[in-house]
Design an enzyme around this catalytic site. Structure first.
Site, mmCIF file in Angstrom:
data_model
loop_
_atom_site.group_PDB
_atom_site.id
_atom_site.type_symbol
_atom_site.label_atom_id
_atom_site.label_comp_id
_atom_site.label_asym_id
_atom_site.label_seq_id
_atom_site.Cartn_x
_atom_site.Cartn_y
_atom_site.Cartn_z
ATOM 1 C CB VAL A 77 -0.980 -0.149 1.258
ATOM 2 C CG1 VAL A 77 -1.567 1.362 1.267
ATOM 3 C CG2 VAL A 77 -1.815 -1.090 0.988
ATOM 4 C CB THR A 96 -7.272 -2.354 7.192
ATOM 5 O OG1 THR A 96 -7.056 -1.972 5.844
ATOM 6 C CG2 THR A 96 -8.856 -2.721 7.495
ATOM 7 C CD GLU A 132 -1.480 -7.871 -2.405
ATOM 8 O OE1 GLU A 132 -0.981 -8.891 -2.685
ATOM 9 O OE2 GLU A 132 -1.567 -7.475 -1.113
ATOM 10 C CG PHE A 163 -15.964 -9.614 -5.819
ATOM 11 C CD1 PHE A 163 -15.207 -8.702 -6.643
ATOM 12 C CD2 PHE A 163 -15.242 -9.799 -4.699
ATOM 13 C CE1 PHE A 163 -13.769 -8.414 -6.129
ATOM 14 C CE2 PHE A 163 -14.131 -9.799 -4.343
ATOM 15 C CZ PHE A 163 -13.133 -9.018 -5.053
ATOM 16 N N GLY A 182 -15.023 -20.561 -6.890
ATOM 17 C CA GLY A 182 -13.844 -21.361 -6.990
ATOM 18 C C GLY A 182 -13.490 -21.776 -5.726
ATOM 19 C CB CYS A 198 -7.157 -7.638 2.591
ATOM 20 S SG CYS A 198 -6.033 -6.353 2.349
HETATM 21 N N1 LIG Z 1 -2.271 -4.973 0.641
HETATM 22 C C1 LIG Z 1 -3.409 -4.753 0.098
HETATM 23 O O1 LIG Z 1 -3.887 -4.909 -0.899
HETATM 24 C C2 LIG Z 1 -4.117 -3.830 0.907
HETATM 25 C C3 LIG Z 1 -5.197 -3.228 0.336
HETATM 26 C C4 LIG Z 1 -5.682 -2.125 1.312
HETATM 27 C C5 LIG Z 1 -5.329 -1.885 2.600
HETATM 28 N N2 LIG Z 1 -4.117 -2.615 3.167
HETATM 29 C C6 LIG Z 1 -3.775 -2.524 4.695
HETATM 30 O O2 LIG Z 1 -2.768 -1.422 4.485
HETATM 31 C C7 LIG Z 1 -1.847 -1.691 5.353
HETATM 32 C C8 LIG Z 1 -0.543 -2.117 5.032
HETATM 33 O O3 LIG Z 1 -0.807 -3.453 4.204
HETATM 34 P P1 LIG Z 1 0.305 -3.877 3.108
HETATM 35 O O4 LIG Z 1 -0.098 -5.210 2.076
HETATM 36 O O5 LIG Z 1 0.946 -2.778 2.279
HETATM 37 O O6 LIG Z 1 1.656 -4.542 4.176
HETATM 38 P P2 LIG Z 1 3.170 -4.882 4.220
HETATM 39 O O7 LIG Z 1 3.407 -5.989 5.280
HETATM 40 O O8 LIG Z 1 3.392 -5.116 2.665
HETATM 41 O O9 LIG Z 1 3.937 -3.225 4.420
HETATM 42 C C9 LIG Z 1 4.035 -2.670 5.636
HETATM 43 C C10 LIG Z 1 5.309 -2.170 5.643
HETATM 44 O O10 LIG Z 1 5.447 -1.373 6.861
HETATM 45 C C11 LIG Z 1 6.926 -1.590 7.230
HETATM 46 N N3 LIG Z 1 6.832 -0.884 8.904
HETATM 47 C C12 LIG Z 1 6.159 -1.413 9.940
HETATM 48 N N4 LIG Z 1 6.257 -0.861 11.077
HETATM 49 C C13 LIG Z 1 7.123 0.257 10.612
HETATM 50 C C14 LIG Z 1 7.558 1.284 11.430
HETATM 51 N N5 LIG Z 1 7.419 1.438 12.560
HETATM 52 N N6 LIG Z 1 8.462 2.223 10.476
HETATM 53 C C15 LIG Z 1 8.630 2.059 9.166
HETATM 54 N N7 LIG Z 1 8.212 1.066 8.565
HETATM 55 C C16 LIG Z 1 7.206 0.212 9.239
HETATM 56 C C17 LIG Z 1 7.127 -2.976 7.176
HETATM 57 O O11 LIG Z 1 8.600 -3.238 7.250
HETATM 58 C C18 LIG Z 1 6.535 -3.212 5.765
HETATM 59 O O12 LIG Z 1 7.584 -3.018 5.072
HETATM 60 C C19 LIG Z 1 -2.477 -2.847 6.205
HETATM 61 O O13 LIG Z 1 -3.405 -2.361 7.062
HETATM 62 C C20 LIG Z 1 -3.492 -3.890 5.079
HETATM 63 O O14 LIG Z 1 -4.741 -4.205 5.779
HETATM 64 C C21 LIG Z 1 -3.801 -3.387 2.370
HETATM 65 O O1 LIG Z 2 -15.500 -13.229 -7.754
HETATM 66 C C1 LIG Z 2 -14.505 -13.606 -6.986
HETATM 67 C C2 LIG Z 2 -13.600 -12.394 -6.705
HETATM 68 C C3 LIG Z 2 -12.510 -12.519 -5.885
HETATM 69 N N1 LIG Z 2 -12.209 -13.903 -5.370
HETATM 70 C C4 LIG Z 2 -11.036 -14.272 -4.633
HETATM 71 O O2 LIG Z 2 -10.863 -13.113 -3.534
HETATM 72 C C5 LIG Z 2 -9.689 -12.962 -3.228
HETATM 73 C C6 LIG Z 2 -9.535 -11.408 -3.172
HETATM 74 O O3 LIG Z 2 -9.555 -10.822 -4.189
HETATM 75 P P1 LIG Z 2 -9.364 -9.339 -4.636
HETATM 76 O O4 LIG Z 2 -10.179 -8.694 -4.089
HETATM 77 O O5 LIG Z 2 -9.158 -9.123 -6.249
HETATM 78 O O6 LIG Z 2 -7.989 -8.934 -4.252
HETATM 79 P P2 LIG Z 2 -7.286 -8.303 -2.903
HETATM 80 O O7 LIG Z 2 -6.066 -7.571 -3.409
HETATM 81 O O8 LIG Z 2 -7.280 -8.916 -1.703
HETATM 82 O O9 LIG Z 2 -8.313 -6.962 -2.620
HETATM 83 C C7 LIG Z 2 -9.327 -6.995 -1.761
HETATM 84 O O10 LIG Z 2 -8.545 -6.745 -0.507
HETATM 85 C C8 LIG Z 2 -7.977 -5.218 -0.347
HETATM 86 C C9 LIG Z 2 -7.414 -5.190 0.872
HETATM 87 O O11 LIG Z 2 -8.502 -4.636 1.974
HETATM 88 C C10 LIG Z 2 -9.029 -4.342 -0.736
HETATM 89 O O12 LIG Z 2 -8.433 -2.885 -0.566
HETATM 90 C C11 LIG Z 2 -9.723 -4.586 -2.083
HETATM 91 O O13 LIG Z 2 -10.686 -3.336 -2.437
HETATM 92 C C12 LIG Z 2 -10.295 -5.811 -2.236
HETATM 93 O O14 LIG Z 2 -11.093 -6.240 -3.461
HETATM 94 C C13 LIG Z 2 -8.861 -13.725 -4.039
HETATM 95 O O15 LIG Z 2 -8.336 -14.856 -3.354
HETATM 96 C C14 LIG Z 2 -9.639 -14.001 -5.250
HETATM 97 O O16 LIG Z 2 -9.233 -15.097 -5.975
HETATM 98 C C15 LIG Z 2 -13.132 -14.993 -5.777
HETATM 99 O O17 LIG Z 2 -12.969 -15.985 -5.518
HETATM 100 N N2 LIG Z 2 -14.010 -14.731 -6.491
#
Ligand SMILES: NC(=O)c1ccc[n+]([C@@H]2O[C@H](COP(=O)([O-])OP(=O)(O)OC[C@H]3O[C@@H](n4cnc5c(N)ncnc54)[C@H](O)[C@@H]3O)[C@@H](O)[C@H]2O)c1
Ligand SMILES: O=c1ccn([C@@H]2O[C@H](COP(=O)(O)OP(=O)(O)O[C@H]3O[C@H](CO)[C@@H](O)[C@H](O)[C@H]3O)[C@@H](O)[C@H]2O)c(=O)[nH]1
Length: 438
Positions: free
Chosen positions: A18, A128, A162, A256, A260, A267
């Site tokens: 993120v 989050t 992602e 969605f 599967g 997440c």
């Molecule tokens: N991955 C996603 O698709 C996604 C989407 C929406 C929201 N989120 C939320 O966003 C947040 C981050 O998720 P992510 O997947 O990017 O996590 P991540 O684990 O990939 O990244 C977090 C980073 O923060 C760093 N970190 C931790 N503590 C620190 C500190 N005190 N100072 C500096 N760096 C520090 C870690 O080393 C790591 O590189 C989570 O709360 C997640 O739920 C993730």
């Molecule tokens: O119809 C569908 C759609 C998705 N998936 C599965 O659901 C999971 C999540 O998929 P997707 O939502 O595309 O990926 P994420 O990157 O995990 O994104 C979700 O989680 C993020 C972290 O909170 C949010 O920011 C996004 O809005 C939310 O879509 C995966 O295992 C997919 O294979 C299914 O099985 N069926």
């Protein structure tokens, strides 16, 4: 870079999926961005424009904004916080045993902000976090502020996926801004203005809950369609047609509804469990969500059991598991269904080889008994059954005749319904999928 916007000085704490993507995209919009991470290896790579994660399009964007002097990387939270006017928290919030959220990364970062701020700032929580975290982090920083400078904390949940993170950041369905201080909220709204997205300004608690509600609802759609798929198998219906038929109703929508092996990733599994805890903490039993989580667990097991129904006992058999990342176009293996499926097969004595074009090496670290490869040919060669868990493009476009010439037995168990059963039968495959006549 977009022209004509008021540039801001931003710090992103946490350069993961993120923080790195959002920080880079805000640099691309013309802001001055510094991304901080406590992981020195990660920062070392990023300084050389090497991207520590797999996210399509990110490398080019990082490189270009670094070259333009808008994007930099550091391990020093102090330098970053002092330089920036707006500090984003994008650190991890992983699950604890039992489903609670581990907020230690958020609290550590907050303490470090308190030690280093030298002037009033806005802190934006993008991670989050459970309801009430914005309020408690604001109090924590202000009570511990070494210089006496104050912060206003705004909640700005992130909705990117992602694999399409850059597209999602530049084209969001909505921006949610939760604030108690209208001036801070307005500043964050203006920062997002170039994106042209619908913006919802609300209270901090509502913003925090919107994030969990969105993920819980999406997970519910998936578990719902998976249960329908399980019924389809018993009554001889086709889940693809059922999903299409209901999805044409605008109130339901077509998205969605892909049945599967169930949802995985960093997440949905963690956020649905956290939402259950948030409800429990206020003495509310969130019955639907509990069922959604249970259905998802069973869906993985059901799929694994289907492999034995299709191929017979797996002991001693060579099984190719195609696709290991939790979804295509990412290297992320957090809570990937493939890991459970591979683990189940290995525990039953199968000789499992996992294929993934990107996540293969990481998968080997997670399950040492799993042989892995990034060669589809090597995975297929001599396989007694082929199991599809993640629908990478290389798997979707696989030549089925070529694949059949490599395997020992042409048995395919497809957890993503990539092919049509009639087409597979015509090509001589014994084909099992999800929610379609076997
Ligand atoms: N991955 C996603 O698709 C996604 C989407 C929406 C929201 N989120 C939320 O966003 C947040 C981050 O998720 P992510 O997947 O990017 O996590 P991540 O684990 O990939 O990244 C977090 C980073 O923060 C760093 N970190 C931790 N503590 C620190 C500190 N005190 N100072 C500096 N760096 C520090 C870690 O080393 C790591 O590189 C989570 O709360 C997640 O739920 C993730
Ligand atoms: O119809 C569908 C759609 C998705 N998936 C599965 O659901 C999971 C999540 O998929 P997707 O939502 O595309 O990926 P994420 O990157 O995990 O994104 C979700 O989680 C993020 C972290 O909170 C949010 O920011 C996004 O809005 C939310 O879509 C995966 O295992 C997919 O294979 C299914 O099985 N069926």
């Amino acid at each position: 870079m977009r022209e004509g916007i008021q540039a801001e000085k931003l710090a992103f704490i946490g350069a993961g999926y993120v923080g790195l993507v959002s920080g880079t995209c805000f640099a691309e919009l013309g802001n001055r961005v510094v991304c901080v991470d406590r992981d020195a290896d990660k920062i070392g790579l990023l300084r050389d424009s090497v991207i520590p994660i797999y996210e399509p399009g990110l490398e080019e964007l990082v490189r270009c904004n670094q070259a333009a002097g808008r994007l930099s990387f550091t391990t020093s939270i102090g330098d970053a916080v002092r330089e920036a006017d707006i500090v984003f928290l994008a650190v991890g919030t992983p699950p604890l045993e039992g489903g609670d959220v581990d907020l230690s990364q958020v609290r550590d970062a907050a303490r470090q902000i308190a030690e280093n701020i030298d002037a009033d700032k806005i802190v934006v929580i993008k991670s989050t976090v459970p309801v009430g975290t914005g309020r408690s982090i604001e109090r924590l920083i202000n009570e511990h502020s070494r210089s006496g400078a104050k912060v206003r904390v705004v909640s700005n949940p992130e909705f990117l996926r992602e694999g399409s993170a850059i597209h999602d950041t530049f084209h969001p369905d909505r921006i949610v801004i939760g604030c108690e201080d209208p001036e801070a909220g307005e500043r964050i709204r203006r920062l997002h203005e170039p994106l042209g997205a619908e913006t919802l300004i609300t209270g901090r608690e509502s913003a925090e809950l919107i994030k969990y509600a969105a993920n819980a609802f999406l997970a519910t759609k998936i578990s719902f369609i998976n249960e329908m798929a399980n019924i389809c198998e018993k009554v001889g219906a086709d889940i693809g047609m059922v999903a299409k038929g209901i999805g044409l109703d605008k109130r339901i929508g077509p998205h969605f509804l892909q049945a599967g092996v169930g949802y995985g990733g960093s997440c949905f599994p963690k956020d649905t469990r956290a939402q259950l805890r948030i409800a429990e903490d206020v003495d509310y039993e969130f019955r639907i969500l509990r069922a959604v989580i249970e259905v998802n667990r069973l869906q993985r097991l059901r799929f694994a059991q289907k492999i034995e129904r299709a191929a017979g006992p797996v002991e001693g058999k060579r099984i190719a598991v195609l696709g290991l990342a939790f979804k295509p176009e990412t290297d992320d293996l957090r809570d990937a269904p493939s890991l459970d499926v591979a683990d189940w097969l290995i525990r039953r004595g199968a000789d499992v080889i996992g294929y993934d074009p990107v996540a293969w090496a990481r998968a080997a670290q997670q399950i040492p008994e799993l042989a892995v490869t990034d060669s589809l040919e090597a995975a297929l060669r001599g396989a007694d059954a082929v199991v599809v868990v993640t629908q990478w493009e290389s798997i979707r476009r696989m030549d089925l005749d070529w694949a059949k010439s490599l395997v020992a037995r042409p048995i395919m168990i497809d957890g993503r319904n990539i092919w049509e059963p009639a087409e597979m039968a015509a090509k001589g495959w014994t084909y099992w999928s999800v929610g379609r006549p076997e």
